[in-house]
Design a protein around this motif. Structure first.
Motif, PDB file in Angstrom:
ATOM      1  N   GLN A 180      48.569 -28.384  31.846  1.00 24.35           N
ATOM      2  CA  GLN A 180      48.341 -27.356  32.871  1.00 24.35           C
ATOM      3  C   GLN A 180      48.938 -26.014  32.481  1.00 24.35           C
ATOM      4  N   ASP A 181      49.687 -25.991  31.367  1.00 26.06           N
ATOM      5  CA  ASP A 181      50.364 -24.772  30.936  1.00 26.06           C
ATOM      6  C   ASP A 181      49.502 -23.956  29.979  1.00 26.06           C
ATOM      7  N   CYS A 182      49.995 -22.773  29.660  1.00 18.74           N
ATOM      8  CA  CYS A 182      49.303 -21.864  28.760  1.00 18.74           C
ATOM      9  C   CYS A 182      50.330 -21.224  27.824  1.00 18.74           C
ATOM     10  N   ALA A 183      49.972 -21.029  26.571  1.00 18.34           N
ATOM     11  CA  ALA A 183      50.874 -20.416  25.594  1.00 18.34           C
ATOM     12  C   ALA A 183      50.216 -19.169  25.014  1.00 18.34           C
ATOM     13  N   LEU A 184      51.014 -18.126  24.828  1.00 22.68           N
ATOM     14  CA  LEU A 184      50.520 -16.866  24.263  1.00 22.68           C
ATOM     15  C   LEU A 184      51.299 -16.542  22.989  1.00 22.68           C
ATOM     16  N   PHE A 185      50.610 -16.493  21.844  1.00 22.37           N
ATOM     17  CA  PHE A 185      51.217 -16.150  20.567  1.00 22.37           C
ATOM     18  C   PHE A 185      50.925 -14.685  20.246  1.00 22.37           C
ATOM     19  N   ILE A 186      51.971 -13.938  19.929  1.00 27.51           N
ATOM     20  CA  ILE A 186      51.833 -12.531  19.568  1.00 27.51           C
ATOM     21  C   ILE A 186      52.378 -12.368  18.157  1.00 27.51           C
ATOM     22  N   SER A 187      51.496 -12.251  17.181  1.00 26.31           N
ATOM     23  CA  SER A 187      51.927 -12.207  15.790  1.00 26.31           C
ATOM     24  C   SER A 187      50.900 -11.448  14.952  1.00 26.31           C
ATOM     25  N   TYR A 188      51.302 -10.356  14.349  1.00 24.55           N
ATOM     26  CA  TYR A 188      50.370  -9.540  13.560  1.00 24.55           C
ATOM     27  C   TYR A 188      49.831 -10.326  12.366  1.00 24.55           C
ATOM     28  N   SER A 189      50.726 -10.980  11.625  1.00 21.97           N
ATOM     29  CA  SER A 189      50.304 -11.737  10.435  1.00 21.97           C
ATOM     30  C   SER A 189      49.813 -13.132  10.774  1.00 21.97           C
ATOM     31  N   GLY A 190      50.355 -13.706  11.850  1.00 25.14           N
ATOM     32  CA  GLY A 190      49.972 -15.066  12.239  1.00 25.14           C
ATOM     33  C   GLY A 190      50.422 -16.128  11.262  1.00 25.14           C
ATOM     34  N   GLU A 191      51.388 -15.800  10.395  1.00 28.48           N
ATOM     35  CA  GLU A 191      51.756 -16.713   9.312  1.00 28.48           C
ATOM     36  C   GLU A 191      53.162 -17.299   9.427  1.00 28.48           C
ATOM     37  N   SER A 192      53.842 -17.084  10.519  1.00 30.97           N
ATOM     38  CA  SER A 192      55.197 -17.606  10.670  1.00 30.97           C
ATOM     39  C   SER A 192      55.199 -19.139  10.672  1.00 30.97           C
ATOM     40  N   ALA A 193      56.029 -19.725   9.823  1.00 33.56           N
ATOM     41  CA  ALA A 193      56.121 -21.191   9.744  1.00 33.56           C
ATOM     42  C   ALA A 193      56.611 -21.774  11.067  1.00 33.56           C
ATOM     43  N   ASP A 194      57.569 -21.097  11.703  1.00 34.33           N
ATOM     44  CA  ASP A 194      58.106 -21.578  12.982  1.00 34.33           C
ATOM     45  C   ASP A 194      57.032 -21.576  14.068  1.00 34.33           C
ATOM     46  N   LEU A 195      56.213 -20.526  14.089  1.00 32.04           N
ATOM     47  CA  LEU A 195      55.149 -20.460  15.089  1.00 32.04           C
ATOM     48  C   LEU A 195      54.104 -21.547  14.855  1.00 32.04           C
ATOM     49  N   LYS A 196      53.845 -21.853  13.595  1.00 41.24           N
ATOM     50  CA  LYS A 196      52.882 -22.913  13.275  1.00 41.24           C
ATOM     51  C   LYS A 196      53.364 -24.266  13.788  1.00 41.24           C
ATOM     52  N   LYS A 197      54.665 -24.543  13.642  1.00 43.06           N
ATOM     53  CA  LYS A 197      55.229 -25.803  14.147  1.00 43.06           C
ATOM     54  C   LYS A 197      55.027 -25.907  15.651  1.00 43.06           C
ATOM     55  N   CYS A 198      55.324 -24.808  16.341  1.00 42.56           N
ATOM     56  CA  CYS A 198      55.147 -24.787  17.793  1.00 42.56           C
ATOM     57  C   CYS A 198      53.683 -24.957  18.171  1.00 42.56           C
ATOM     58  N   PHE A 199      52.818 -24.333  17.396  1.00 42.20           N
ATOM     59  CA  PHE A 199      51.385 -24.395  17.667  1.00 42.20           C
ATOM     60  C   PHE A 199      50.883 -25.841  17.648  1.00 42.20           C
ATOM     61  N   TYR A 200      51.274 -26.598  16.628  1.00 41.12           N
ATOM     62  CA  TYR A 200      50.855 -28.005  16.527  1.00 41.12           C
ATOM     63  C   TYR A 200      51.349 -28.817  17.718  1.00 41.12           C
ATOM     64  N   ILE A 201      52.585 -28.583  18.115  1.00 37.48           N
ATOM     65  CA  ILE A 201      53.159 -29.311  19.253  1.00 37.48           C
ATOM     66  C   ILE A 201      52.383 -28.997  20.522  1.00 37.48           C
ATOM     67  N   LEU A 202      52.084 -27.729  20.734  1.00 34.50           N
ATOM     68  CA  LEU A 202      51.372 -27.304  21.933  1.00 34.50           C
ATOM     69  C   LEU A 202      49.957 -27.873  21.990  1.00 34.50           C
ATOM     70  N   LYS A 203      49.278 -27.889  20.861  1.00 34.88           N
ATOM     71  CA  LYS A 203      47.920 -28.406  20.832  1.00 34.88           C
ATOM     72  C   LYS A 203      47.875 -29.898  21.146  1.00 34.88           C
ATOM     73  N   ARG A 204      48.899 -30.616  20.691  1.00 37.22           N
ATOM     74  CA  ARG A 204      48.946 -32.052  20.989  1.00 37.22           C
ATOM     75  C   ARG A 204      49.131 -32.307  22.488  1.00 37.22           C
ATOM     76  N   SER A 205      49.779 -31.381  23.168  1.00 37.00           N
ATOM     77  CA  SER A 205      50.038 -31.555  24.608  1.00 37.00           C
ATOM     78  C   SER A 205      48.817 -31.204  25.449  1.00 37.00           C
ATOM     79  N   GLY A 206      47.830 -30.547  24.853  1.00 36.57           N
ATOM     80  CA  GLY A 206      46.659 -30.118  25.616  1.00 36.57           C
ATOM     81  C   GLY A 206      46.837 -28.763  26.255  1.00 36.57           C
ATOM     82  N   CYS A 207      47.960 -28.122  25.982  1.00 29.39           N
ATOM     83  CA  CYS A 207      48.243 -26.784  26.511  1.00 29.39           C
ATOM     84  C   CYS A 207      47.244 -25.784  25.923  1.00 29.39           C
ATOM     85  N   LYS A 208      46.689 -24.897  26.757  1.00 31.90           N
ATOM     86  CA  LYS A 208      45.778 -23.869  26.262  1.00 31.90           C
ATOM     87  C   LYS A 208      46.571 -22.840  25.454  1.00 31.90           C
TER      88      LYS A 208
END
Length: 269
Positions: A180-208
């Protein structure tokens, strides 16, 4: 890389496809009035070659290519192209020259962003944030300052977003996200390793997941539910993040304004 810049990437295309690309570059206005068979005829190729070329230009088909070319033509009418977004001024310039250069940077940045904004995507993003139980905001470096300003604005309309990348708790916070939650990523390069880890976790939860980035090939851009692609105008040897942070601030202000209007209409403000 912006899709239009792919027209200069010779190595992406076969010799036959390159003939098509060269014709497109030299006859953009004509292309918008031609069907696929007509383009194949004037380039002495085939419909299949045109379609392969379209796909290499990040278009699903010929109709999308024409739509993007029309949009590009319209955007160029309003852009002067007088600014170096990476180095907008030099130390040898006068005070007035530097002031004018920064002024032009702001004006042209907004013109470029406006020309590339997808209104349908903006509406989807606002709807997703409006409907979400919680909004997690992910940002690092200079973008975190811009994100904080956005979150501060949301507080003023009783919408409480969570800055997930504060205090190095982003992994823990991401693990608590629900569908039911939503996540907003703000990243010019989009290449941060830490953000990628979070992204995978969020996608597994079904979070938009929503992304604002200038890197259309990044993981968070290609796999997000919704993505706003900023024109990539800033290089690594920049004086400061003038363009990128202005771009983020401008887009986030638009999202805030649309969300405010939606909350106001729903009598939640």
């Amino acid at each position: 890389m912006s899709w239009i810049k792919l027209l200069d990437e010779r190595k992406l295309f076969t010799d036959v496809e390159w003939k098509v690309v060269q014709y497109i570059k030299e006859n953009i206005s004509k292309i918008t009035l031609m069907n696929i068979s007509q383009l194949a005829k004037v380039t002495y190729t085939s419909n299949a070659t045109i379609l392969r070329t379209c796909r290499k230009l990040k278009c699903n088909g010929y109709k999308e290519l024409k739509r993007r070319l029309i949009k590009e033509i319209e955007s160029q009418k309003h852009i002067k192209h007088t600014v170096d977004f990476t180095i907008p001024f030099y130390s040898s310039e006068t005070v007035l020259e530097i002031v004018n250069n920064i002024s032009n940077l702001y004006k042209e940045s907004i013109d470029i962003i406006n020309a590339n904004l997808d209104i349908d995507i903006l509406e989807q993003i606002v709807k997703a944030i409006f409907s979400a139980k919680r909004l997690f905001v992910y940002s690092i470096g200079d973008s975190r300052i811009t994100a904080k300003s956005f979150i501060n604005k949301l507080i003023k309309i009783n919408y409480y977003a969570i800055s997930a990348t504060d205090n190095h708790e982003e992994i823990f916070i991401s693990s608590s996200a629900k569908s039911q939650d939503c996540a907003l990523f703000i990243s010019y390069s989009g290449e941060s390793a830490d953000l990628k880890k979070c992204f995978y976790i969020l996608k597994r939860s079904g979070c938009k997941v929503i992304t604002i980035t200038a890197n259309e090939n990044s993981l968070i851009a290609t796999k997000s539910d919704m993505c706003i692609l900023l024109p990539d105008e800033e290089s690594n040897n920049k004086i400061a993040t003038f363009y990128s942070q202005l771009a983020f601030q401008y887009v986030l202000n638009i999202i805030y304004s649309l969300l405010y209007a939606k909350l106001k209409n729903a009598n939640k403000v």
